[in-house]
Design a protein around this motif. Structure first.
Motif, PDB file in Angstrom:
ATOM      1  N   PRO A   1       0.809  -1.225   0.000  1.00  0.00           N
ATOM      2  CA  PRO A   1       0.000   0.000   0.000  1.00  0.00           C
ATOM      3  C   PRO A   1       0.842   1.276   0.000  1.00  0.00           C
ATOM      4  CG  PRO A   1      -0.186  -1.117   2.115  1.00  0.00           C
ATOM      5  CD  PRO A   1       0.555  -2.034   1.208  1.00  0.00           C
ATOM      6  N   LEU A   2       2.075   1.210   0.507  1.00  0.00           N
ATOM      7  CA  LEU A   2       2.928   2.406   0.476  1.00  0.00           C
ATOM      8  C   LEU A   2       3.249   2.809  -0.961  1.00  0.00           C
ATOM      9  CD1 LEU A   2       5.659   2.176   3.266  1.00  0.00           C
ATOM     10  CD2 LEU A   2       3.769   3.791   3.072  1.00  0.00           C
ATOM     11  N   GLY A   3       3.413   1.817  -1.834  1.00  0.00           N
ATOM     12  CA  GLY A   3       3.696   2.106  -3.240  1.00  0.00           C
ATOM     13  C   GLY A   3       2.633   3.004  -3.850  1.00  0.00           C
ATOM     14  N   ASN A   4       1.372   2.677  -3.593  1.00  0.00           N
ATOM     15  CA  ASN A   4       0.260   3.515  -4.063  1.00  0.00           C
ATOM     16  C   ASN A   4       0.394   4.932  -3.550  1.00  0.00           C
ATOM     17  OD1 ASN A   4      -1.221   1.691  -5.487  1.00  0.00           O
ATOM     18  ND2 ASN A   4      -2.376   0.982  -3.701  1.00  0.00           N
ATOM     19  N   GLU A   5       0.662   5.039  -2.260  1.00  0.00           N
ATOM     20  CA  GLU A   5       0.672   6.346  -1.626  1.00  0.00           C
ATOM     21  C   GLU A   5       1.827   7.196  -2.154  1.00  0.00           C
ATOM     22  OE1 GLU A   5      -1.674   7.734  -0.036  1.00  0.00           O
ATOM     23  OE2 GLU A   5      -0.438   9.515   0.216  1.00  0.00           O
ATOM     24  N   PHE A   6       2.971   6.557  -2.454  1.00  0.00           N
ATOM     25  CA  PHE A   6       4.096   7.308  -3.006  1.00  0.00           C
ATOM     26  C   PHE A   6       3.741   7.891  -4.373  1.00  0.00           C
ATOM     27  CE2 PHE A   6       7.549   4.798  -0.511  1.00  0.00           C
ATOM     28  CZ  PHE A   6       7.147   5.453   0.638  1.00  0.00           C
ATOM     29  N   ALA A   7       3.028   7.099  -5.176  1.00  0.00           N
ATOM     30  CA  ALA A   7       2.615   7.589  -6.500  1.00  0.00           C
ATOM     31  C   ALA A   7       1.718   8.815  -6.342  1.00  0.00           C
ATOM     32  CB  ALA A   7       1.890   6.493  -7.270  1.00  0.00           C
TER      33      ALA A   7
ATOM     34  N   THR B   1       6.919   2.907  -7.987  1.00  0.00           N
ATOM     35  CA  THR B   1       6.140   1.715  -7.625  1.00  0.00           C
ATOM     36  C   THR B   1       6.888   0.439  -8.005  1.00  0.00           C
ATOM     37  OG1 THR B   1       4.910   2.051  -9.676  1.00  0.00           O
ATOM     38  CG2 THR B   1       3.831   2.718  -7.646  1.00  0.00           C
ATOM     39  N   ARG B   2       7.619   0.515  -9.109  1.00  0.00           N
ATOM     40  CA  ARG B   2       8.436  -0.615  -9.545  1.00  0.00           C
ATOM     41  C   ARG B   2       9.529  -0.905  -8.512  1.00  0.00           C
ATOM     42  NH1 ARG B   2       7.455  -4.753 -12.305  1.00  0.00           N
ATOM     43  NH2 ARG B   2       9.412  -5.895 -12.340  1.00  0.00           N
ATOM     44  N   GLY B   3      10.152   0.168  -8.043  1.00  0.00           N
ATOM     45  CA  GLY B   3      11.188   0.031  -7.019  1.00  0.00           C
ATOM     46  C   GLY B   3      10.653  -0.665  -5.785  1.00  0.00           C
ATOM     47  N   LEU B   4       9.425  -0.282  -5.387  1.00  0.00           N
ATOM     48  CA  LEU B   4       8.829  -0.903  -4.203  1.00  0.00           C
ATOM     49  C   LEU B   4       8.529  -2.375  -4.446  1.00  0.00           C
ATOM     50  CD1 LEU B   4       6.581   1.216  -1.964  1.00  0.00           C
ATOM     51  CD2 LEU B   4       9.021   1.198  -2.263  1.00  0.00           C
ATOM     52  N   ARG B   5       8.115  -2.692  -5.680  1.00  0.00           N
ATOM     53  CA  ARG B   5       7.869  -4.102  -6.022  1.00  0.00           C
ATOM     54  C   ARG B   5       9.144  -4.923  -5.830  1.00  0.00           C
ATOM     55  NH1 ARG B   5       3.729  -7.132  -6.108  1.00  0.00           N
ATOM     56  NH2 ARG B   5       4.681  -8.455  -7.690  1.00  0.00           N
ATOM     57  N   LEU B   6      10.274  -4.328  -6.258  1.00  0.00           N
ATOM     58  CA  LEU B   6      11.551  -5.031  -6.106  1.00  0.00           C
ATOM     59  C   LEU B   6      11.864  -5.240  -4.628  1.00  0.00           C
ATOM     60  CD1 LEU B   6      13.740  -3.338  -8.880  1.00  0.00           C
ATOM     61  CD2 LEU B   6      12.699  -5.610  -8.902  1.00  0.00           C
ATOM     62  N   LEU B   7      11.589  -4.211  -3.829  1.00  0.00           N
ATOM     63  CA  LEU B   7      11.790  -4.339  -2.377  1.00  0.00           C
ATOM     64  C   LEU B   7      10.931  -5.469  -1.824  1.00  0.00           C
ATOM     65  CD1 LEU B   7      11.930  -0.835  -0.659  1.00  0.00           C
ATOM     66  CD2 LEU B   7      13.714  -2.558  -0.853  1.00  0.00           C
ATOM     67  N   GLU B   8       9.652  -5.487  -2.271  1.00  0.00           N
ATOM     68  CA  GLU B   8       8.738  -6.540  -1.825  1.00  0.00           C
ATOM     69  C   GLU B   8       9.324  -7.912  -2.127  1.00  0.00           C
ATOM     70  OE1 GLU B   8       4.544  -6.656  -3.073  1.00  0.00           O
ATOM     71  OE2 GLU B   8       4.708  -4.483  -3.177  1.00  0.00           O
ATOM     72  N   ARG B   9       9.869  -8.039  -3.331  1.00  0.00           N
ATOM     73  CA  ARG B   9      10.407  -9.338  -3.722  1.00  0.00           C
ATOM     74  C   ARG B   9      11.641  -9.672  -2.893  1.00  0.00           C
ATOM     75  NH1 ARG B   9      10.332  -9.500  -9.974  1.00  0.00           N
ATOM     76  NH2 ARG B   9       8.263  -8.637  -9.588  1.00  0.00           N
ATOM     77  N   LYS B  10      12.452  -8.636  -2.621  1.00  0.00           N
ATOM     78  CA  LYS B  10      13.669  -8.852  -1.837  1.00  0.00           C
ATOM     79  C   LYS B  10      13.303  -9.343  -0.435  1.00  0.00           C
ATOM     80  CE  LYS B  10      17.971  -6.472  -0.604  1.00  0.00           C
ATOM     81  NZ  LYS B  10      17.968  -6.417   0.822  1.00  0.00           N
ATOM     82  N   PHE B  11      12.267  -8.755   0.150  1.00  0.00           N
ATOM     83  CA  PHE B  11      11.876  -9.138   1.511  1.00  0.00           C
ATOM     84  C   PHE B  11      10.758 -10.168   1.509  1.00  0.00           C
ATOM     85  CE2 PHE B  11      13.663  -4.827   2.175  1.00  0.00           C
ATOM     86  CZ  PHE B  11      14.737  -5.215   2.946  1.00  0.00           C
ATOM     87  N   HIS B  12      10.636 -10.879   0.412  1.00  0.00           N
ATOM     88  CA  HIS B  12       9.608 -11.908   0.277  1.00  0.00           C
ATOM     89  C   HIS B  12       9.683 -12.876   1.455  1.00  0.00           C
ATOM     90  CE1 HIS B  12       7.417 -15.326  -1.408  1.00  0.00           C
ATOM     91  NE2 HIS B  12       8.445 -16.055  -1.021  1.00  0.00           N
ATOM     92  N   THR B  13       8.563 -13.105   2.107  1.00  0.00           N
ATOM     93  CA  THR B  13       8.503 -14.037   3.226  1.00  0.00           C
ATOM     94  C   THR B  13       7.258 -14.881   3.100  1.00  0.00           C
ATOM     95  OG1 THR B  13       9.409 -12.280   4.591  1.00  0.00           O
ATOM     96  CG2 THR B  13       8.564 -14.213   5.725  1.00  0.00           C
ATOM     97  N   PRO B  14       7.416 -16.209   3.017  1.00  0.00           N
ATOM     98  CA  PRO B  14       6.218 -17.045   2.965  1.00  0.00           C
ATOM     99  C   PRO B  14       5.375 -16.805   4.211  1.00  0.00           C
ATOM    100  CG  PRO B  14       8.197 -18.349   2.552  1.00  0.00           C
ATOM    101  CD  PRO B  14       8.656 -17.009   2.995  1.00  0.00           C
ATOM    102  N   GLY B  15       4.083 -16.630   4.025  1.00  0.00           N
ATOM    103  CA  GLY B  15       3.221 -16.441   5.186  1.00  0.00           C
ATOM    104  C   GLY B  15       2.922 -14.991   5.472  1.00  0.00           C
ATOM    105  N   LEU B  16       3.711 -14.071   4.897  1.00  0.00           N
ATOM    106  CA  LEU B  16       3.426 -12.655   5.149  1.00  0.00           C
ATOM    107  C   LEU B  16       2.828 -11.944   3.945  1.00  0.00           C
ATOM    108  CD1 LEU B  16       6.289 -11.215   7.362  1.00  0.00           C
ATOM    109  CD2 LEU B  16       3.877 -11.430   7.903  1.00  0.00           C
TER     110      LEU B  16
END
Lengths: 263, 241
Positions: free
Chosen positions: A180-186, A243-258
């Motif tokens: 949701p932060l990605g949306n807000e940054f845009a 938003t793309r940058g945040l997606r990459l962050l999401e993938r970097k901190f990918h955690t099963p279950g979260l």
């Protein structure tokens, strides 16, 4: 975006519209306005984005605090800054913001600045505060999505409460808040364009000024269209990269279950 | 080892614990049974102060722990706890779940902590799963990691709060096996559970709780087959089927 702008102006449009203003003089003027505007926008984003995240995080944290004197001011803050249109906030901040700063401080730290620039700076902070109200809600939801059992487990291990916050709650809150932060940054990037309304030096304002200068030489409507198209593309590229940058962050901190929990 | 003396607890108007007194000797495994809402979980939580008793005393190794000047963090290092819903840290792998307390509470170096965590994961049969996140493990595996996490702190006693109630039937056995082995090694344990097989095999004593009180206390044989109290008889008949 510079590439997109140049391509549009040098290749595509001249080919279509039999461009007559292709002179070094025109390009000197155009690039000067565009670059100034673009850097202005960068500057305001660089100022408001980190500020809004810090404010939003603190307010979101205060809203879930067990301490009541933290909770209610934060909730007042969120409701006010979320409830007012950013344009209204900008108008108030630019008209009355400078009078909030005591004269000695203005003289001492802002002596080199014009009063108008200080007003725009304060207006930018107002935009950051508007965004921070939304971010506070994102972080609040992030905090509240961490199950109570996680805190209990941390306590039962003998972690101090700040350690539980630092090593158990915060990492999960940040992970849950990223999408949701990605949306807000845009939204925030786009909202910096409101500063054009009070003579802020950024992309929209400079493009408007450019058209003012050019209209002296009898500007065809397609040129007005072209200039604003470049502005539009610039914003698209900007918001998409963030938003793309945040997606990459999401993938970097990918955690099963979260990732299954969405806010 | 653990002594609970006349502990009372209210949640608002609800009188959850109405004067609980009992003692656990070193190396004993106590099983607490009783209908839901009888205060079993609250009692466990009063021992490691996740819940603060309103009155009464809790002693661990002769030290009263529910008084000013005793740090909660210290008390919780003395007794490990295992939860019904596992409560593994979602964002950490199995091994990081075990090392967190070692590095942050015990101040162990990362390498030492990893070494110890590996030993513990091996002990609960999960050496191969050290890099799995909780969401990638079955319920039984998660609960075994949770036991390893609690054991890592070298507790003097372990509290188990319905450790198998949230598990699918096929995973209950593996968790009970780990707990049985632990009891055989002489770990002092207080277990809230309705696993009658476990209670019969492992428990040195069984406490039956109802409505915030310990109604009856005795050996498994006595509680299950020759209960003295009518309330015990009626509860046991329901769970033994």
């Amino acid at each position: 975006m510079v590439v997109a702008g140049l391509l549009m102006a040098f290749v595509i449009l001249p080919a279509i519209f039999n461009f007559s203003l292709l002179s070094t003089q025109f390009w000197q003027i155009y690039t000067r306005f565009y670059i100034t505007g673009l850097f202005g926008t960068f500057f305001y984003v660089a100022l408001t984005l980190p500020l809004s995240v810090v404010l939003g995080f603190l307010m979101g944290w205060a809203r879930v605090s067990r301490i009541r004197i933290f909770r209610w001011p934060a909730s007042l803050y969120v409701n006010i800054f979320r409830g007012l249109p950013p344009l209204i906030l900008v108008i108030f901040a630019s008209l009355f913001g400078t009078s909030l700063i005591p004269q000695p401080i203005l003289d001492r730290f802002f002596a080199g600045f014009r009063r108008g620039d200080i007003a725009v700076g304060i207006a930018a902070i107002a935009i950051a505060m508007h965004s921070s109200a939304y971010q506070a809600e994102i972080f609040r939801a992030g905090f509240q999505s961490v199950p109570k059992g996680q805190v209990e487990a941390a306590q039962a291990l003998g972690l101090r409460s700040w350690q539980g916050m630092r090593h158990v709650i915060l990492p999960q809150t940040f992970r849950l808040s990223l999408p949701p932060l990605g949306n807000e940054f845009a939204v925030l990037i786009k909202d910096t364009s409101i500063l054009a309304g009070i003579a802020g030096t950024e992309l929209v304002a400079k493009s408007r000024d450019l058209l003012g200068v050019l209209s002296a030489s009898g500007l065809p409507i397609v040129w007005i269209f072209a200039v604003w198209t470049v502005v539009a593309i610039t914003y698209l590229v900007l918001t998409y990269s963030v938003t793309r940058g945040l997606r990459l962050l999401e993938r970097k901190f990918h955690t099963p279950g979260l990732e299954a929990i969405s806010l | 080892m653990i002594r609970v003396n006349d502990v009372q607890k209210h949640f608002g108007a609800l009188h959850v614990l109405r004067g609980i007194t009992f003692e656990v000797q070193k190396g004993e495994a106590i099983v607490i049974i009783g209908p839901s809402g009888s205060g079993k979980s609250t009692l466990l939580r009063c021992i490691n102060l996740l819940v603060e008793p309103d009155s009464g005393q809790v002693f661990i190794d002769g030290v009263q722990v529910n008084r000013h000047g005793i740090r909660h963090e210290w008390v919780r290092q003395q007794v490990g706890m295992v939860f019904q819903s596992f409560n593994l840290f979602t964002h950490l792998t199995a091994i990081d779940n075990v090392t967190l307390g070692l590095t942050r509470v015990k101040g162990m170096t990362h390498d030492k902590a990893v070494e110890k965590a590996r030993e513990l994961l091996a002990r609960v049969g999960l050496a191969a799963k050290e890099n799995s996140y909780p969401a990638e493990l079955s319920g039984g595996q998660q609960q075994r990691v949770a036991i390893a996490r609690a054991l890592a702190m070298d507790p003097k006693a372990m509290l188990f709060d319905e450790p198998t109630s949230a598990l699918d039937p096929e995973y209950i056995r593996e968790v009970l096996d780990v707990m049985t082995a632990l009891a055989r090694e002489g770990m002092t344990m207080i277990v809230v559970t309705h696993e009658m097989g476990f209670a019969s095999n492992v428990a040195s004593r069984i406490l039956f709780m109802d409505a915030g009180k310990i109604v009856e206390e005795g050996s498994a044989e006595q509680i299950f087959h020759r209960p003295k109290e009518e309330r015990t008889r009626s509860f046991v008949s329901k769970i033994l089927r």
